[in-house]
Design an enzyme around this catalytic site. Structure first.
Site, PDB file in Angstrom:
ATOM      1  N   GLU A  67       0.826  -1.208   0.000  1.00  0.00           N
ATOM      2  CA  GLU A  67       0.000   0.000   0.000  1.00  0.00           C
ATOM      3  C   GLU A  67       0.860   1.257   0.000  1.00  0.00           C
ATOM      4  OE1 GLU A  67      -2.980   0.362  -0.677  1.00  0.00           O
ATOM      5  OE2 GLU A  67      -3.686  -1.696  -0.546  1.00  0.00           O
ATOM      6  N   TYR A 113      -6.659   7.017   3.322  1.00  0.00           N
ATOM      7  CA  TYR A 113      -6.819   5.934   2.354  1.00  0.00           C
ATOM      8  C   TYR A 113      -6.110   4.658   2.829  1.00  0.00           C
ATOM      9  CZ  TYR A 113      -5.554   2.618  -1.072  1.00  0.00           C
ATOM     10  OH  TYR A 113      -5.341   1.425  -1.674  1.00  0.00           O
ATOM     11  N   ASP A 159      -9.685   5.627  -3.159  1.00  0.00           N
ATOM     12  CA  ASP A 159      -8.464   6.041  -3.852  1.00  0.00           C
ATOM     13  C   ASP A 159      -8.864   6.662  -5.190  1.00  0.00           C
ATOM     14  OD1 ASP A 159      -9.314   3.828  -5.253  1.00  0.00           O
ATOM     15  OD2 ASP A 159      -7.285   3.322  -5.875  1.00  0.00           O
ATOM     16  N   CYS A 171     -12.930   0.584 -16.101  1.00  0.00           N
ATOM     17  CA  CYS A 171     -13.376   1.972 -15.926  1.00  0.00           C
ATOM     18  C   CYS A 171     -12.148   2.880 -15.911  1.00  0.00           C
ATOM     19  CB  CYS A 171     -14.186   2.111 -14.634  1.00  0.00           C
ATOM     20  SG  CYS A 171     -15.184   3.600 -14.544  1.00  0.00           S
ATOM     21  N   CYS A 174     -16.835   0.130 -21.341  1.00  0.00           N
ATOM     22  CA  CYS A 174     -18.136  -0.046 -20.689  1.00  0.00           C
ATOM     23  C   CYS A 174     -18.822  -1.351 -21.098  1.00  0.00           C
ATOM     24  CB  CYS A 174     -19.035   1.151 -20.995  1.00  0.00           C
ATOM     25  SG  CYS A 174     -18.402   2.712 -20.327  1.00  0.00           S
ATOM     26  N   CYS A 221     -18.190  -3.980 -18.607  1.00  0.00           N
ATOM     27  CA  CYS A 221     -18.335  -3.596 -17.197  1.00  0.00           C
ATOM     28  C   CYS A 221     -19.536  -4.286 -16.535  1.00  0.00           C
ATOM     29  CB  CYS A 221     -18.497  -2.083 -17.079  1.00  0.00           C
ATOM     30  SG  CYS A 221     -18.636  -1.537 -15.358  1.00  0.00           S
ATOM     31  N   CYS A 257     -25.073   2.203 -14.057  1.00  0.00           N
ATOM     32  CA  CYS A 257     -24.184   3.371 -14.139  1.00  0.00           C
ATOM     33  C   CYS A 257     -24.876   4.567 -14.777  1.00  0.00           C
ATOM     34  CB  CYS A 257     -22.931   2.993 -14.939  1.00  0.00           C
ATOM     35  SG  CYS A 257     -21.698   4.315 -15.012  1.00  0.00           S
TER      36      CYS A 257
END
Length: 342
Positions: free
Chosen positions: A37, A118, A136, A188, A195, A198, A204
């Site tokens: 991270e 975060y 994030d 995305c 799309c 997705c 969406c």
DNA sequence: AAGCCGGGGAG
DNA sequence: CTCCCAGGCTT
């Protein structure tokens, strides 16, 4: 609904990454999650992987890392950027050693050096299985499109957080967060979202507008100023002079070539490490930093054997092991090719 | 709230 | 070339 669709997609499509446990498993190693991270802050996965492998091979556990020497960690981090992360990494490891274990709550994690909102949420969810709202840059983009948020960033952050909270499941919050990141990374995407692939397309609002790529709206950023500087190649008997930069500030704590000031006008030989017969070469090296662009001239001189200077005399043939930040590595390579040519 | 802090990938 | 990225810290 959204979390169910996304987790089903994740179970079938999760990226295999060195710091990841299998989807649905709670076997993630907190040390590896924490290290990944920190490395992943503002840094892409493909860039991080070789550094992560190098670090975990050399320092496999929290205890091993906490015992590492500062200079070794800074050298190993060289080239990854944002060097305060490396300094905070050691401070954090030593704090955790003092505590006896890594905190397993967002609040406890948030208090550690280099761990912000975060990262605390991500570690709590991924390594400790807690429900946390992980936001994030990927999540900001995905959520901005899902709900067609027209408020530009960064003002839209409170709305984005509220929406993310509303769609975060009570169980598997860590997998949910990583699924959002995989979705943002592969489908995305910032430029040309895919799309048609997705799993959330039917949910969406951004897709329904017909131009999902316009989200998230962002405020315009100011152009970067240009600065000029000079780097000094002081050579003696096959060795070159390296110095350690001040602990804080730009490239703080890193080994470097001596350099004068970096300003709006070319400083020439100002700031040379020693009075010598400096030859200022025509070639320059260009490098972009976060908030300014730099063009450095290169000056070289041979230093007498009795001159005593601050710094280390490093073997020119072994410069690759010095752990120089990229801007200095670029300049050093340029000096090397000039020496071969002459 | 805004500025500082790297470097590389992708279009 | 420009934009962006598993952000945090300081002022």
């Amino acid at each position: 609904m959204i979390s169910r669709l996304l987790l089903d997609w994740y179970d079938a499509n999760a990226r295999r990454l060195p710091w990841r446990a299998a989807p649905g498993s709670n076997a993630a190693d907190p040390y590896r999650v924490w290290l990944s991270e920190i490395m992943l802050q503002q840094t892409q996965v493909a860039t991080v992987i070789p550094y992560f492998e190098k670090f975990t091979t050399r320092w496999p556990t929290f205890e091993a890392f906490a015992a590492a020497a500062d200079a070794d960690v800074m050298t190993a981090w060289a080239g990854l950027g944002y060097y305060a992360r490396a300094r905070n990494l050691l401070a954090c490891a030593r704090e955790v050693t003092r505590l006896g274990r890594m905190p397993d709550t967002e609040e406890g994690l948030r208090a550690l050096p280099g761990v912000g909102a975060y990262t605390a949420a991500a570690i709590a969810a991924i390594a400790f299985g807690r429900r946390a709202v992980v936001v994030d840059a990927n999540v900001e983009r995905v959520v901005s499109r899902l709900f067609a948020i027209e408020t530009p960033l960064p003002a839209s952050r409170p709305q984005i957080r509220a929406h993310t909270d509303a769609i975060t499941p009570d169980t598997r919050a860590g997998d949910f967060a990583q699924a959002m990141m995989d979705l943002g990374s592969g489908i995305c995407t910032a430029r040309a979202p895919r799309c048609l692939l997705c799993p959330l397309r039917d949910q969406c609002d951004g897709f329904r507008t017909g131009t999902p790529e316009l989200f998230p709206y962002k405020a315009k950023k100011a152009p970067k100023p240009q600065r000029y500087g000079t780097m000094f190649w002081a050579e003696r008997d096959g060795h070159v002079l390296l110095v350690r930069r001040p602990a804080k500030g730009l490239l703080g704590g890193m080994r470097a070539l001596p350099t004068g000031p970096w300003e709006a006008v070319a400083p020439g030989l100002e700031g040379a490490p020693v009075a010598a017969d400096w030859r200022l070469h025509d070639h320059t090296v260009a490098h972009g930093f976060t908030h300014f662009d730099l063009q450095v001239a290169l000056a070289a001189a041979t230093i007498g054997p009795h001159e005593v200077l601050e710094g280390e005399w490093w073997p020119v043939a072994d410069l690759a092991s010095a752990g120089l930040p990229t801007v200095f590595a670029k300049a050093a390579n340029r000096f090397g090719s000039m020496r071969c040519a002459s």
